[in-house]
Design an enzyme around this catalytic site. Sequence first.
Site, mmCIF file in Angstrom:
data_model
loop_
_atom_site.group_PDB
_atom_site.id
_atom_site.type_symbol
_atom_site.label_atom_id
_atom_site.label_comp_id
_atom_site.label_asym_id
_atom_site.label_seq_id
_atom_site.Cartn_x
_atom_site.Cartn_y
_atom_site.Cartn_z
ATOM 1 C CD GLU A 78 -2.489 -0.886 2.358
ATOM 2 O OE1 GLU A 78 -2.539 -0.645 3.203
ATOM 3 O OE2 GLU A 78 -3.802 -2.280 2.056
ATOM 4 C CD GLU A 200 -5.064 -8.074 0.892
ATOM 5 O OE1 GLU A 200 -5.920 -7.180 1.802
ATOM 6 O OE2 GLU A 200 -3.888 -7.921 1.474
#
Length: 306
Positions: A78, A200
Amino acid sequence: AYNNDLKMRGHTLLWHSQTPQWFFVKDYKNGSTVVTEEVMDARLEFYIATVMSHVMEKEIELTGEAGSIVYAWDVVNEYLHHGYAGNITTWTSVYGEQNLKPTYVKKAYELAYEQLVNYEAQNKVTLFYNDYDTYDCADDIVSLVNFINQDATDKNGNPVKICGGIGMQSHLCVDYPTIESYGDALDKFLNTGLEVSISELDVSTNYAKTGETDAQGWDKWAYKDLGQTDEDQADYIKSLMEMIVSKQKNLDRTKNQNGIAGVTIWGLYDKCSWKADTKPLLFGKSIMDPKASYYSFLDAAAIWYS
């Protein structure tokens, strides 16, 4: 994992949202001043080397071979959304804002790849960059991984891709993103020649912006009754997976040898999901409670054999 003949994914070595603030300050004491870049470089090296060597030594103990259980590492997580951290002490407090050429991110991959080389596991383990909302920032992700891999060479001076893969977190909703925009991002990543993981995956129903923002100015999302059903989720998942499976089946292996490495569902069943009220998974109250989306997921997989 070893006892059950399973493979593992290492997640994650350098994260921009939830690394504790004491990791960046003198004497590891909250309230102290941040350390220098040189000190932070040393801490980064110590952490990555310690964690990866511990895992690979354990693999050698169990199987006689490093890289035999953990097949991939999300080295950095991220980075492109690091602004979410707001005003807390974090990586940018030490290194400053470096946009799409973050030296410490590149260093993390160099250090991780060095560990793989030390254990002769560089051809068995893939180092990934992992992020969310990748369909909204695909071009930036491509630029970032190109920077990471720029000028990277092995001990013989041959070019290597120390970042070998891109992870698409894929926390989706039944009405966002469109299948087309998701597929466009997937194409951009496959065109890099790197492996891609759907890392995910969950698909929420009845999930929407609240009209409010948090302290960092980001939109807040929450459950909202939009009338969306399990069948709506099943339809979306079927379309999504048909697209993903088709791209892998028709992969041009002259441009990308491996393509899509796998699909990871982000949880077992709705009741224990991080977004339980939006019912985002393939099972409901338990793993013995398959939903319509479970069967549509399997139907989509059948494209591989058609």
